[in-house]
Design an enzyme around this catalytic site. Structure first.
Site, PDB file in Angstrom:
ATOM      1  CG  HIS A 106      -2.470  -0.836   0.749  1.00  0.00           C
ATOM      2  ND1 HIS A 106      -2.232  -2.010   0.363  1.00  0.00           N
ATOM      3  CD2 HIS A 106      -3.601  -0.430   0.758  1.00  0.00           C
ATOM      4  CE1 HIS A 106      -3.445  -2.627   0.141  1.00  0.00           C
ATOM      5  NE2 HIS A 106      -4.176  -1.474   0.339  1.00  0.00           N
ATOM      6  CG  ASP A 164      -7.554   7.098   9.408  1.00  0.00           C
ATOM      7  OD1 ASP A 164      -7.755   7.362  10.539  1.00  0.00           O
ATOM      8  OD2 ASP A 164      -7.384   8.281   8.530  1.00  0.00           O
ATOM      9  CD  GLU A 277      -8.173  10.550  11.715  1.00  0.00           C
ATOM     10  OE1 GLU A 277      -8.789  11.076  10.498  1.00  0.00           O
ATOM     11  OE2 GLU A 277      -7.551   9.632  11.849  1.00  0.00           O
TER      12      GLU A 277
HETATM   13  P1  FAD Z   1       4.170  -2.103   2.280  1.00  0.00           P
HETATM   14  O1  FAD Z   1       3.740  -0.893   1.194  1.00  0.00           O
HETATM   15  O2  FAD Z   1       4.081  -3.383   1.538  1.00  0.00           O
HETATM   16  O3  FAD Z   1       5.627  -1.664   2.637  1.00  0.00           O
HETATM   17  C1  FAD Z   1       5.859  -0.386   3.105  1.00  0.00           C
HETATM   18  C2  FAD Z   1       7.436  -0.439   3.303  1.00  0.00           C
HETATM   19  O4  FAD Z   1       7.817  -0.908   4.446  1.00  0.00           O
HETATM   20  C3  FAD Z   1       8.482  -0.864   2.112  1.00  0.00           C
HETATM   21  O5  FAD Z   1       9.576  -0.052   2.233  1.00  0.00           O
HETATM   22  C4  FAD Z   1       8.580  -2.383   2.495  1.00  0.00           C
HETATM   23  O6  FAD Z   1       9.859  -2.885   2.287  1.00  0.00           O
HETATM   24  C5  FAD Z   1       8.655  -1.873   4.349  1.00  0.00           C
HETATM   25  N1  FAD Z   1       7.951  -3.193   4.752  1.00  0.00           N
HETATM   26  C6  FAD Z   1       7.048  -3.834   4.482  1.00  0.00           C
HETATM   27  N2  FAD Z   1       6.773  -4.782   5.575  1.00  0.00           N
HETATM   28  C7  FAD Z   1       7.928  -4.915   6.317  1.00  0.00           C
HETATM   29  C8  FAD Z   1       8.479  -5.539   7.621  1.00  0.00           C
HETATM   30  N3  FAD Z   1       7.713  -6.805   7.880  1.00  0.00           N
HETATM   31  N4  FAD Z   1       9.661  -5.252   7.802  1.00  0.00           N
HETATM   32  C9  FAD Z   1      10.288  -4.178   7.448  1.00  0.00           C
HETATM   33  N5  FAD Z   1      10.163  -3.497   6.541  1.00  0.00           N
HETATM   34  C10 FAD Z   1       8.902  -3.883   5.744  1.00  0.00           C
HETATM   35  N6  FAD Z   1      -0.950   5.140   7.340  1.00  0.00           N
HETATM   36  C11 FAD Z   1      -0.721   5.694   8.439  1.00  0.00           C
HETATM   37  O7  FAD Z   1      -0.324   6.010   9.141  1.00  0.00           O
HETATM   38  N7  FAD Z   1      -2.331   6.077   8.903  1.00  0.00           N
HETATM   39  C12 FAD Z   1      -3.442   5.785   7.891  1.00  0.00           C
HETATM   40  O8  FAD Z   1      -4.570   5.927   8.436  1.00  0.00           O
HETATM   41  C13 FAD Z   1      -3.152   5.307   6.746  1.00  0.00           C
HETATM   42  N8  FAD Z   1      -3.958   5.056   6.102  1.00  0.00           N
HETATM   43  C14 FAD Z   1      -3.776   4.398   4.651  1.00  0.00           C
HETATM   44  C15 FAD Z   1      -5.071   4.129   3.903  1.00  0.00           C
HETATM   45  C16 FAD Z   1      -4.886   3.687   2.966  1.00  0.00           C
HETATM   46  C17 FAD Z   1      -5.902   3.474   1.838  1.00  0.00           C
HETATM   47  C18 FAD Z   1      -3.439   3.591   2.185  1.00  0.00           C
HETATM   48  C19 FAD Z   1      -3.037   2.926   0.791  1.00  0.00           C
HETATM   49  C20 FAD Z   1      -2.320   3.757   3.001  1.00  0.00           C
HETATM   50  C21 FAD Z   1      -2.755   4.324   4.346  1.00  0.00           C
HETATM   51  N9  FAD Z   1      -1.370   4.415   5.208  1.00  0.00           N
HETATM   52  C22 FAD Z   1      -1.789   5.015   6.196  1.00  0.00           C
HETATM   53  C23 FAD Z   1      -0.271   4.223   4.755  1.00  0.00           C
HETATM   54  C24 FAD Z   1       0.467   3.080   4.995  1.00  0.00           C
HETATM   55  O9  FAD Z   1       0.705   3.155   6.379  1.00  0.00           O
HETATM   56  C25 FAD Z   1       1.504   2.653   4.381  1.00  0.00           C
HETATM   57  O10 FAD Z   1       1.280   2.388   2.988  1.00  0.00           O
HETATM   58  C26 FAD Z   1       2.536   1.497   4.846  1.00  0.00           C
HETATM   59  O11 FAD Z   1       3.490   1.451   3.986  1.00  0.00           O
HETATM   60  C27 FAD Z   1       1.832   0.183   5.180  1.00  0.00           C
HETATM   61  O12 FAD Z   1       1.436  -0.136   3.951  1.00  0.00           O
HETATM   62  P2  FAD Z   1       1.944  -1.938   3.786  1.00  0.00           P
HETATM   63  O13 FAD Z   1       1.690  -2.873   4.904  1.00  0.00           O
HETATM   64  O14 FAD Z   1       1.116  -2.137   2.383  1.00  0.00           O
HETATM   65  O15 FAD Z   1       3.368  -1.641   3.490  1.00  0.00           O
END
Ligand code: FAD
Length: 536
Positions: A106, A164, A277
């Protein structure tokens, strides 16, 4: 003729390498030839590896960057991750291969991608172990928060701090911060973690906490995946409430809006809301601007359009009060008392009442709606900023009332956070003021003809103008979910934390294998790393 010989020789080399790879990949790499990675597979480890269906791991929610990896690892155990990273680390003097953990993809700018490297699908490793009496849960790094919530609620407990949207992975949000309306009180998610298991860029597994391997613990929290792969996290819990009273009130005056927000987040827990918020309404109708919820429904007694705000920018303060059914009779009175000191537009109170899970999972409902209209898988040039309190009014005039020009391309969040709920020792970077604001421009891009002002180019241009304004006016903003492409910009971003960040990188990922999509350590000689770490 000579070309044919080259091709033949290359073919022979590859064949040789393929044979060698079965015996000893390191020897093959040591020959220093340009290797075709596929010939090195399978490495002597590591669970299921897919070198064909890599497309998904080369995409993300942002839909702006698409770099497929050479392979995707679906680990069956933490040991598989250790073995893979060890193997890549050993190859690193001869062959530059990178590894990215992918939580739920994400990210916006390809942060979880590993161009021609290996993506580890963290969702393959599951596990949630709830200790309800001790008020913590041990969860795998690839678990989604929605699943953590379901598992904990079964035991009557829940995490204290959320995002969120809950279809995000634990490791992914802990690598950033994890911010939502509870953070003013409990801090971001990285302030609510007791322990981590981390596989470093050398393939070593460490258990760490504030007391044990504390440097790695703090570095990994908010560390953008640069120091290790979080394979497990111990998350703090609290008794879960059963129901939520959800309230929204409107303002036309930004100063009154922020004064009330700051008032609420500075009150003791007992006398304030559980979640605070807020968002900007520059164009009050339409699914696009309100996709985070369908709160302004016809069932509500007042419609925004009846408030006669004459096309002005409006601000919506959003709060919740949690409660248990047995105390339902007290809620009206409590909420009324908390609303009493606030200066919102009279008659602009919208309330609704729902279960705790339903409230926390509210954005997913909106996701399903957008998906059904083909509006979810579009490009998302999001911009998230942390703005110091002292500059938020200036930001409002220049951005909400200026650059955005009354065109909404998605929700615009704006709410304050208390600096003292953040641990200075983590890698997360925040502004200097005691209170700072999260400003989230959650934008969706469409073809310019179907949605004027919302084309990808126009939105990217707006983002750049906003960032330029911040720079030129000395706003002192920090990007949340930061995206930079030069070392100079990263240095500015991290400020005083940069030397420590580099030192930790040299210690825990000296070959700069991990999370290349963040584009922080791209120098192939890694001269910065070595320069800052003579002891290594
Ligand atoms: P990824 O996108 O898969 O990874 C993000 C980064 O972390 C990459 O660099 C990856 O290599 C690294 N990573 C992933 N897993 C690990 C692991 N286990 N160990 C070490 N590194 C790792 N953020 C907020 O803070 N508050 C919100 O309310 C919020 N709402 C969101 C709503 C939507 C619809 C979206 C799309 C995003 C939102 N986000 C929010 C952002 C979100 O926190 C980031 O996208 C975050 O990267 C988490 O997504 P993911 O788990 O898919 O991580």
């Amino acid at each position: 003729m000579s070309n044919q010989v080259d091709v033949l020789n290359e073919g022979k080399s590859k064949l040789l390498l393929a044979k060698l790879s079965l015996q000893n990949n390191e020897v093959a790499a040591a020959m220093g030839l340009a290797l075709d990675l596929k010939l090195l597979w399978p490495p002597p480890c590591c669970g299921r590896i897919d070198t064909y269906n890599t497309h998904l791991a080369g995409s993300d929610f942002g839909n702006l960057k698409h770099f497929s990896p050479a392979a995707v690892l679906y680990p069956g155990s933490v040991r598989d991750i250790e073995n893979l990273v060890k193997w890549v680390y050993k190859l690193s003097p001869y062959y530059k291969l990178t590894v990215a953990a992918r939580g739920h993809g994400h990210s916006i700018h390809g942060q979880a991608q590993a161009p021609n490297g290996v993506v580890i699908d963290m969702g393959s490793l599951r596990g949630i172990d709830v200790h309800k009496h001790e008020l913590y849960a041990d969860v795998s790094g690839g678990e989604l928060w929605i699943d953590v919530l379901h598992a904990t609620l079964k035991e009557g407990v829940a995490p204290r701090s959320f995002t969120d949207y809950l279809y995000l992975s634990v490791g992914g949000t802990l690598s950033n911060a994890g911010i939502s309306g509870q953070a003013f009180q409990h801090g971001p998610q990285i302030s609510n973690v007791l322990q981590l298991d981390v596989v470093t860029g050398k393939g070593d597994l460490f258990n760490c906490s504030r007391e044990k391997n504390a440097e790695l613990f703090h570095a990994a929290l908010g560390g953008l995946g640069q120091f290790g792969i979080i394979t497990k996290a111990r998350i703090q819990l609290e008794p879960a409430p059963q129901r939520v009273r959800w309230i929204r009130v409107l303002y036309s005056d930004f100063e009154a809006f922020t004064r009330d927000q700051e008032y609420l987040i500075s009150q003791p827990k007992k006398s304030t809301f559980d979640y605070v918020e807020g968002f900007v309404i520059v164009n009050n109708e339409g699914l696009l601007s309100n996709w985070r919820s369908s709160f302004f429904s016809p069932q509500n007694p007042v419609k925004v359009s009846t408030l006669n705000t004459k096309g002005r920018v409006l601000y919506c303060l959003e709060m919740t009060k949690n409660y248990d059914e047995q105390y339902a009779f007290l809620v009206d009175e409590e909420v009324e008392a908390m609303l009493a000191p606030l200066n919102y537009i009279p008659a602009s109170v919208f309330t609704t009442d729902l279960g705790y899970l339903e409230f926390l999972d509210r954005v997913h409902t909106a996701e399903l709606k957008l998906r059904s209209k083909g509006m979810w898988d579009v490009p998302h040039p999001w911009l998230n900023l942390l703005i110091p309190r002292s500059k938020i009014a200036e930001f409002d005039s220049a951005v909400f009332k200026g650059i955005l020009r009354n065109i909404s391309s998605g929700p615009i969040l704006v709410y304050p956070l208390n600096r003292n709920r953040w641990d200075e020792r983590t890698s997360a970077v925040i502004p200097d003021d005691d209170i700072f604001y999260l400003v989230g421009l959650l934008r969706s891009a469409f073809h310019s003809s179907s949605s004027p002002g919302n084309s990808l180019d126009e939105l990217i241009d707006q983002n750049e103008r906003i960032l330029r304004f911040c720079r030129e006016s000395g706003i002192g903003e920090k990007q949340y979910l930061p995206h930079y492409t030069t070392e100079a910009d990263w240095k500015v971003h991290f400020g005083a934390k940069w030397p420590k960040f580099v030192q930790m990188k040299a210690l825990y990922d000296p070959s700069a294998i991990l999370s290349p999509g963040q584009q922080i350590f791209m120098d192939p000689d890694l001269s910065t790393l070595h320069y800052h770490s003579p002891e290594l």
